[in-house]
Scaffold this motif. Sequence first.
Motif, short mmCIF file in Angstrom:
data_model
loop_
_atom_site.label_atom_id
_atom_site.label_comp_id
_atom_site.label_asym_id
_atom_site.label_seq_id
_atom_site.Cartn_x
_atom_site.Cartn_y
_atom_site.Cartn_z
N GLN A 5 0.88 -1.02 -0.16
CA GLN A 5 -0.07 -0.01 0.02
C GLN A 5 0.80 1.26 -0.14
OE1 GLN A 5 -3.44 0.14 -0.08
NE2 GLN A 5 -3.16 2.37 -0.44
N ILE A 6 1.80 1.22 0.74
CA ILE A 6 2.81 2.49 0.81
C ILE A 6 3.34 2.50 -0.55
CG2 ILE A 6 4.97 3.23 1.85
CD1 ILE A 6 3.99 2.02 4.41
N MET A 7 3.74 1.61 -1.32
CA MET A 7 4.57 1.72 -2.65
C MET A 7 3.57 2.46 -3.47
SD MET A 7 6.99 -1.76 -2.35
CE MET A 7 7.22 -1.83 -4.18
N TYR B 295 1.98 9.61 -6.52
CA TYR B 295 1.66 10.90 -6.33
C TYR B 295 0.69 11.14 -5.01
CZ TYR B 295 3.87 11.58 -10.56
OH TYR B 295 4.73 11.34 -11.78
N TRP B 296 0.82 10.09 -4.20
CA TRP B 296 0.21 10.18 -2.74
C TRP B 296 -1.40 10.10 -2.78
CZ3 TRP B 296 3.57 9.13 0.93
CH2 TRP B 296 4.91 9.40 0.47
N LEU B 297 -1.55 9.64 -4.06
CA LEU B 297 -3.30 9.44 -3.94
C LEU B 297 -3.63 8.37 -3.12
CD1 LEU B 297 -5.35 10.13 -6.15
CD2 LEU B 297 -5.22 8.07 -7.27
#
Length: 104
Positions: free
Chosen positions: A66-68, A74-76
């Motif tokens: 999930q972090i990757m 772009y931090w969606l």
Amino acid sequence: MIQAANVGIGIEGKEGRQASLASDFSITQFKHIGNLILWHGRLSYKRTAKLSGFVIHRGLIIAVMQIMFICLFYWLALPVFNGWLMLGYTTVYTMLPVFTIILD
């Protein structure tokens, strides 16, 4: 006699072997019960530790994915997997290793 128990331990004595024949584990003297409890307690502890480590690593894999995903897009703030895929991953995909640890 105890009617509700998880494990029955029978001790062979002067009265005969009736208790030991009806039990799960049979010992000849009461002093051997310490070794029995320590050995099976150790095995239970090792299985529990292995299973909890597996569950923690399974959750860690989901979190890293999930972090990757968030970093690449772009931090969606969208989840990688929807609810049914998460349910499938945690049950079907990881069912075999969990059962092999539990059923040893």
